[in-house]
Write a protein that holds these residues in place. Sequence first.
Motif, PDB file in Angstrom:
ATOM      1  N   TYR A  44       7.753  16.980  -3.245  1.00 55.48           N
ATOM      2  CA  TYR A  44       8.144  16.678  -1.866  1.00 55.48           C
ATOM      3  C   TYR A  44       7.126  15.718  -1.267  1.00 55.48           C
ATOM      4  CZ  TYR A  44      10.431  21.085  -3.107  1.00 55.48           C
ATOM      5  OH  TYR A  44      11.135  22.064  -3.767  1.00 55.48           O
ATOM      6  N   GLU A  45       7.561  14.462  -1.066  1.00 53.48           N
ATOM      7  CA  GLU A  45       6.609  13.407  -0.716  1.00 53.48           C
ATOM      8  C   GLU A  45       6.463  13.179   0.786  1.00 53.48           C
ATOM      9  OE1 GLU A  45       7.611   9.408  -1.926  1.00 53.48           O
ATOM     10  OE2 GLU A  45       5.566   8.690  -1.581  1.00 53.48           O
ATOM     11  N   LEU A  46       5.218  13.240   1.234  1.00 49.08           N
ATOM     12  CA  LEU A  46       4.868  12.702   2.540  1.00 49.08           C
ATOM     13  C   LEU A  46       4.375  11.287   2.275  1.00 49.08           C
ATOM     14  CD1 LEU A  46       4.592  13.350   5.609  1.00 49.08           C
ATOM     15  CD2 LEU A  46       2.192  13.873   5.157  1.00 49.08           C
ATOM     16  N   GLN A  47       5.084  10.326   2.813  1.00 49.82           N
ATOM     17  CA  GLN A  47       4.879   8.926   2.436  1.00 49.82           C
ATOM     18  C   GLN A  47       3.563   8.356   2.955  1.00 49.82           C
ATOM     19  OE1 GLN A  47       5.385   6.542   0.438  1.00 49.82           O
ATOM     20  NE2 GLN A  47       7.132   5.314   1.117  1.00 49.82           N
ATOM     21  N   ILE A  48       2.940   7.542   2.116  1.00 55.13           N
ATOM     22  CA  ILE A  48       1.816   6.697   2.511  1.00 55.13           C
ATOM     23  C   ILE A  48       2.266   5.258   2.327  1.00 55.13           C
ATOM     24  CG2 ILE A  48      -0.465   5.876   1.781  1.00 55.13           C
ATOM     25  CD1 ILE A  48      -1.175   8.803   1.164  1.00 55.13           C
ATOM     26  N   LEU A  85      -0.722  12.758  -6.239  1.00 58.80           N
ATOM     27  CA  LEU A  85      -0.916  11.495  -5.517  1.00 58.80           C
ATOM     28  C   LEU A  85      -0.267  10.384  -6.327  1.00 58.80           C
ATOM     29  CD1 LEU A  85      -4.676  11.920  -4.490  1.00 58.80           C
ATOM     30  CD2 LEU A  85      -2.624  12.544  -3.185  1.00 58.80           C
ATOM     31  N   GLN A  86       0.397   9.482  -5.620  1.00 63.96           N
ATOM     32  CA  GLN A  86       1.277   8.519  -6.291  1.00 63.96           C
ATOM     33  C   GLN A  86       0.613   7.187  -6.630  1.00 63.96           C
ATOM     34  OE1 GLN A  86       4.440   6.955  -3.789  1.00 63.96           O
ATOM     35  NE2 GLN A  86       5.885   7.011  -5.483  1.00 63.96           N
ATOM     36  N   ASP A  87       0.847   6.766  -7.857  1.00 70.98           N
ATOM     37  CA  ASP A  87       0.603   5.373  -8.242  1.00 70.98           C
ATOM     38  C   ASP A  87       1.964   4.695  -8.189  1.00 70.98           C
ATOM     39  OD1 ASP A  87       0.220   2.936  -9.427  1.00 70.98           O
ATOM     40  OD2 ASP A  87      -0.085   3.736 -11.456  1.00 70.98           O
ATOM     41  N   SER A 139       0.830  -1.219   0.000  1.00 72.83           N
ATOM     42  CA  SER A 139       0.000   0.000   0.000  1.00 72.83           C
ATOM     43  C   SER A 139       0.859   1.261   0.000  1.00 72.83           C
ATOM     44  CB  SER A 139      -0.953   0.013   1.192  1.00 72.83           C
ATOM     45  OG  SER A 139      -1.958  -0.955   1.047  1.00 72.83           O
ATOM     46  N   ASN A 140       1.765   1.314  -0.944  1.00 68.72           N
ATOM     47  CA  ASN A 140       2.632   2.487  -1.087  1.00 68.72           C
ATOM     48  C   ASN A 140       1.947   3.510  -1.991  1.00 68.72           C
ATOM     49  OD1 ASN A 140       4.647   4.407  -1.715  1.00 68.72           O
ATOM     50  ND2 ASN A 140       6.268   2.869  -1.505  1.00 68.72           N
ATOM     51  N   SER A 141       1.791   4.694  -1.465  1.00 65.27           N
ATOM     52  CA  SER A 141       1.399   5.841  -2.277  1.00 65.27           C
ATOM     53  C   SER A 141       2.109   7.046  -1.670  1.00 65.27           C
ATOM     54  CB  SER A 141      -0.121   6.024  -2.299  1.00 65.27           C
ATOM     55  OG  SER A 141      -0.486   7.059  -3.194  1.00 65.27           O
ATOM     56  N   GLY A 142       1.590   8.209  -1.848  1.00 67.39           N
ATOM     57  CA  GLY A 142       2.236   9.378  -1.253  1.00 67.39           C
ATOM     58  C   GLY A 142       1.557  10.654  -1.693  1.00 67.39           C
TER      59      GLY A 142
HETATM   60 MG    MG Z   1       5.317   6.558  -1.808  1.00 73.25          MG
END
Ligand code: MG
Length: 267
Positions: free
Chosen positions: A149-153, A248-250, A139-142
């Motif tokens: 500048y990524e705040l990690q998910i 938002l990251q895929d 479940s990696n996104s961000g």
């Molecule tokens: Mg990420």
Amino acid sequence: MNKYIWTGLFCIGLTSCQNKNSEAQTQDKQSKETTAVEKKEFTKPEETEVWKPQPKQINVDPISKIPSDALVLFDGSNFDRWTSSVDSTTVKWIMNDDGSMTVKDKTGDIQTKQNFGDVQLHIEWRSNPESSVTGQNKSNSGVFLQNRYELQILDNNNNETYVNGQVGSVYKQSIPLARVSAPTGKWNTYEIIYRQPIFDAVGNKIKSAYITALHNGVLIQDHFEILGTTEYIGLPINKPHGKAPIKLQDHQDKSGVSFRNIWVREL
Ligand code: MG
């Protein structure tokens, strides 16, 4: 030494003494005045009250909790404020019946059509309960502020990884102050206060970006000075930029992360 020289010396000495006395008196007077200001005794509460300017009035919706001056970026009804980061076409992610959206694997990141600078951002996300992988693939996104500048998910429940890349990290730069994740498959909130970097006319960074973030109401990033872009490999990079989209990251690993209720206030 004749009497004239003695008299002259005496006069010079006297003048010097007089000057010194005068300087001392001036300093003493200034000192007393300064002390008087410093030690001014306030006797009334009104003397330290400030009445203007009045802060603007913001009303918070009692149901949605959205502030009246917020721009709603996603409410579950459409992708109108978003576009594909890959080719600026329509968003390919999945719209769900419950007012959320889910990353559609390998369709690419999505980003706001509008550019932003300093913001307060509210976003809710949910890890994928069906995911059976581990590490950085779970479940990696961000959330990318200004596209950089990524705040990690990440789902870090029973899933360890490098701590500066775990959920709530400023990726590869700042370990979160706490791990506050909801159980896998339950909704999380991020409240983000972001201040953009400032560059001078020739492109040198003269002030860093800063981020403060709360995860499920708990402080995880405390006015952290962002060092530059959040790179997967290598060190942060600082190229000048202006306002930019929120992305938002895929992560392209069947992350299956979902989002809902996204709003932003420009600061
Ligand atoms: Mg990420």
